[in-house]
Write a protein that holds these residues in place. Structure first.
Motif, PDB file in Angstrom:
ATOM      1  N   VAL A 138      49.555  39.239  44.883  1.00 38.44           N
ATOM      2  CA  VAL A 138      48.727  40.248  44.222  1.00 38.44           C
ATOM      3  C   VAL A 138      48.977  41.623  44.833  1.00 38.44           C
ATOM      4  CG1 VAL A 138      46.343  40.989  43.819  1.00 38.44           C
ATOM      5  CG2 VAL A 138      46.950  38.577  43.573  1.00 38.44           C
ATOM      6  N   GLU A 139      49.100  41.665  46.148  1.00 33.38           N
ATOM      7  CA  GLU A 139      49.304  42.937  46.836  1.00 33.38           C
ATOM      8  C   GLU A 139      50.625  43.583  46.447  1.00 33.38           C
ATOM      9  OE1 GLU A 139      50.371  43.394  51.242  1.00 33.38           O
ATOM     10  OE2 GLU A 139      48.211  43.733  51.247  1.00 33.38           O
ATOM     11  N   ASN A 140      51.658  42.764  46.262  1.00 30.72           N
ATOM     12  CA  ASN A 140      52.993  43.297  45.982  1.00 30.72           C
ATOM     13  C   ASN A 140      53.308  43.395  44.503  1.00 30.72           C
ATOM     14  OD1 ASN A 140      53.499  43.442  48.720  1.00 30.72           O
ATOM     15  ND2 ASN A 140      54.429  41.409  48.817  1.00 30.72           N
ATOM     16  N   PHE A 141      52.481  42.775  43.652  1.00 31.17           N
ATOM     17  CA  PHE A 141      52.822  42.655  42.233  1.00 31.17           C
ATOM     18  C   PHE A 141      53.062  44.010  41.588  1.00 31.17           C
ATOM     19  CE2 PHE A 141      51.696  42.246  37.715  1.00 31.17           C
ATOM     20  CZ  PHE A 141      52.564  41.235  37.340  1.00 31.17           C
ATOM     21  N   TYR A 165      45.182  30.202  34.118  1.00 36.67           N
ATOM     22  CA  TYR A 165      45.883  31.341  33.540  1.00 36.67           C
ATOM     23  C   TYR A 165      44.960  32.557  33.481  1.00 36.67           C
ATOM     24  CZ  TYR A 165      49.461  28.007  31.955  1.00 36.67           C
ATOM     25  OH  TYR A 165      50.441  27.046  31.889  1.00 36.67           O
ATOM     26  N   ARG A 166      43.705  32.338  33.112  1.00 36.17           N
ATOM     27  CA  ARG A 166      42.760  33.456  33.010  1.00 36.17           C
ATOM     28  C   ARG A 166      42.501  34.073  34.384  1.00 36.17           C
ATOM     29  NH1 ARG A 166      39.808  35.303  29.189  1.00 36.17           N
ATOM     30  NH2 ARG A 166      40.290  33.500  27.855  1.00 36.17           N
ATOM     31  N   GLN A 167      42.377  33.241  35.406  1.00 32.95           N
ATOM     32  CA  GLN A 167      42.145  33.764  36.753  1.00 32.95           C
ATOM     33  C   GLN A 167      43.349  34.577  37.231  1.00 32.95           C
ATOM     34  OE1 GLN A 167      41.308  29.964  38.594  1.00 32.95           O
ATOM     35  NE2 GLN A 167      39.126  30.450  38.817  1.00 32.95           N
ATOM     36  N   ILE A 168      44.555  34.103  36.922  1.00 33.37           N
ATOM     37  CA  ILE A 168      45.762  34.846  37.311  1.00 33.37           C
ATOM     38  C   ILE A 168      45.771  36.200  36.623  1.00 33.37           C
ATOM     39  CG2 ILE A 168      48.277  34.887  37.180  1.00 33.37           C
ATOM     40  CD1 ILE A 168      48.214  31.818  37.366  1.00 33.37           C
ATOM     41  N   GLU A 171      43.103  38.451  38.178  1.00 30.32           N
ATOM     42  CA  GLU A 171      43.451  38.841  39.552  1.00 30.32           C
ATOM     43  C   GLU A 171      44.505  39.938  39.567  1.00 30.32           C
ATOM     44  OE1 GLU A 171      42.832  38.533  43.610  1.00 30.32           O
ATOM     45  OE2 GLU A 171      41.940  37.137  42.189  1.00 30.32           O
ATOM     46  N   LEU A 172      45.435  39.883  38.613  1.00 29.69           N
ATOM     47  CA  LEU A 172      46.555  40.827  38.579  1.00 29.69           C
ATOM     48  C   LEU A 172      46.342  41.956  37.581  1.00 29.69           C
ATOM     49  CD1 LEU A 172      49.475  38.242  38.726  1.00 29.69           C
ATOM     50  CD2 LEU A 172      48.538  39.593  40.600  1.00 29.69           C
ATOM     51  N   SER A 173      45.163  42.000  36.967  1.00 29.95           N
ATOM     52  CA  SER A 173      44.838  43.049  35.985  1.00 29.95           C
ATOM     53  C   SER A 173      45.843  43.055  34.837  1.00 29.95           C
ATOM     54  CB  SER A 173      44.800  44.427  36.671  1.00 29.95           C
ATOM     55  OG  SER A 173      43.831  44.452  37.692  1.00 29.95           O
ATOM     56  N   LEU A 174      46.152  41.872  34.322  1.00 30.83           N
ATOM     57  CA  LEU A 174      47.060  41.744  33.187  1.00 30.83           C
ATOM     58  C   LEU A 174      46.267  41.767  31.890  1.00 30.83           C
ATOM     59  CD1 LEU A 174      49.321  38.929  34.639  1.00 30.83           C
ATOM     60  CD2 LEU A 174      49.769  41.378  34.639  1.00 30.83           C
ATOM     61  N   GLY A 175      46.978  41.784  30.781  1.00 30.93           N
ATOM     62  CA  GLY A 175      46.310  41.876  29.488  1.00 30.93           C
ATOM     63  C   GLY A 175      45.448  40.675  29.152  1.00 30.93           C
TER      64      GLY A 175
END
Length: 470
Positions: A138-141, A165-168, A171-175
């Motif tokens: 998450v830090e490097n994404f 999948y929803r948690q990922i 966590e990564l602020s994806l769509g």
């Protein structure tokens, strides 16, 4: 009685009685119980290993090393015991022989090594070991632009760690979770395709997923991409070619329906000596030889109207290809110069794009390439789908408009260069826009004829070649 004796009170500030000496139990350095979470430690840099999950590009640490040498280490690094790390990630820890593994602060640790410092201040945090892979990812994404396949492999690792999948995605602020599932689908591709998805040499994410949906066999999936890349086919055409690989190519018919094959030039038909060579391209029954000392060759057949039509079609195809190359340069010029469209031009462009049939995937890929080559893409993202997602979420109105115009122009160009279809008014208007905004001059007779058909004013073509001197 001894039981009634009062204990002597120690005066304030007086030292406590020394504890009875115990036999020396030896050094406690390698006993984990002597080091608890939160302890501040002074460790040898050689007793620490980098974290195998930290794939961040650390860059040049010389400036950081100079700062540490001048001002000291302002923030301690965080370490874990290797034995604790190995409990959660045995495969990752298999090659680590030091007592500690870095959790956070690898650049600071490497800066110490850079200037030859043998010790570094650290804080022990074994409690982060169970989640360190996720935390580092998450830090490097958002620091490192990952390829679609790299993303997919990281998502898979997080999913194996128990994240949905929803948690990922959260966590990564994806769509949303669909982004994660679409990336994970790519891991079903053969390795040869996985390695190039999202690069300039491979299909985009959308096309790769479509190939997966259409074809089940890895070799067929690879072949489909080769046909799309090398022969400029659509996916549907590539799939048809693969599924009908044993069919007779278009224009040919089975031999039994056509009678005897034509006799090649210089060969005779059968064993008879009473036949003359058949000129190449003729399929008539060979004429008998005439009497005399030498055979008379068969008279050459005049070109048929069909042959003339073929030559004309070949010429038109060549001119159409040349015109496509010329227009591509004009489109690039429009994108590079950021030509401002008038309201009427903009409305007409968007209307054509929305109402005319278009191949969205190829249009987006072409627009993305133009923007990158022109140096105006803003985001250095090689995967087309990821680039468009970044643009839409950027909040930069000017960038969104620029990419939308580039995509609309690319959609018009993809349609115009498609040799399987006849031009229509929309194609002519696409060229009109290039003429008006970039000064494009159609040079080929084929393209000028198409524009004349649809009433687009023709600018002056280049000067014709001078007449040869005889």
């Amino acid at each position: 009685m001894a039981g009634q004796l009062k204990r002597a009170k120690r005066k304030p500030g007086a030292p406590a009685s020394p504890a009875p000496q115990q036999p020396d139990a030896g050094p406690k350095f390698f006993e984990l119980g002597s080091e608890a979470d939160g302890d501040a430690l002074k460790l040898k840099t050689s007793d620490i290993s980098a974290n195998p999950f930290n794939d961040r590009d650390l860059g040049d640490v010389s400036d950081l090393a100079s700062s540490i040498e001048m001002d000291g280490l302002l923030q301690d690094i965080v370490v874990m015991h290797t034995s604790v790390f190995a409990e959660h990630y045995p495969d990752a820890a298999s090659g680590i022989t030091t007592k500690y593994v870095i959790a956070f602060g690898e650049r600071r640790w490497r800066a110490h090594q850079h200037i030859g410092k043998e010790e570094i201040s650290a804080v022990l945090r074994n409690d982060v070991a169970p989640k360190i892979r996720r935390v580092l990812f998450v830090e490097n994404f958002h620091r490192k632009q990952l390829s679609p396949i790299e993303e997919a492999r990281r998502f898979q690792a997080l999913h194996e760690d128990g994240m949905s999948y929803r948690q990922i995605a959260e966590e990564l602020s994806l769509g949303g979770p669909n982004h994660v599932s679409r990336r994970l689908e790519l891991l079903r591709l053969p390795t040869a395709l996985q390695n190039i998805v999202g690069t300039e040499d491979g299909p985009g994410v959308t096309l790769a997923r479509s190939i997966l949906a259409q074809l089940a066999e890895p070799d067929e999936q690879i072949r489909a991409w080769e046909l799309i890349r090398d022969e400029n086919l659509t996916l549907g055409q590539a799939v048809d070619r693969i599924r009908n690989a044993d069919a007779v190519p278009p224009g040919n018919t089975p031999a039994e329906e056509t009678g005897p094959a034509p006799v090649p030039q210089g060969n005779t038909s059968g064993d008879s000596e009473d036949t003359a060579p058949v000129p190449q391209g003729n399929t008539d029954v060979p004429a008998p030889r005439t009497t005399g000392d030498a055979p008379k060759p068969a008279a050459a057949k005049p070109k048929t109207p069909a042959g003339a039509q073929t030559l004309a079609a070949d010429r038109d195809t060549a001119e159409r290809n040349n015109a496509s190359a010329d227009r591509d340069q004009a489109c690039r010029q429009l994108i590079t110069n950021g030509s401002k469209l008038t309201p009427d031009q903009h409305a007409a462009l968007m209307g054509r794009t929305l109402l005319a049939p278009m191949q969205q995937g190829p249009a987006r890929t072409r627009a993305h390439r133009w923007l990158r080559d022109a140096g105006v893409a803003v985001f250095n993202i090689s995967d087309t789908d990821s680039y468009f997602e970044a643009v839409l979420s950027s909040g930069q109105t000017e960038l969104v408009n620029r990419v939308a115009v580039a995509t609309a122009v690319a959609a018009g160009e993809v349609r115009a260069r498609d040799g399987r279809r006849q031009w229509d008014k929309s194609d002519a208007e696409h060229v009109r826009l290039l003429i008006e905004t970039t000064g494009y001059v159609p040079e080929t007779a084929w393209e000028r004829a198409q524009l004349d058909k649809y009433g687009v004013p023709l600018p002056e073509a280049g000067e014709p070649d001078p007449e040869p001197i005889h």
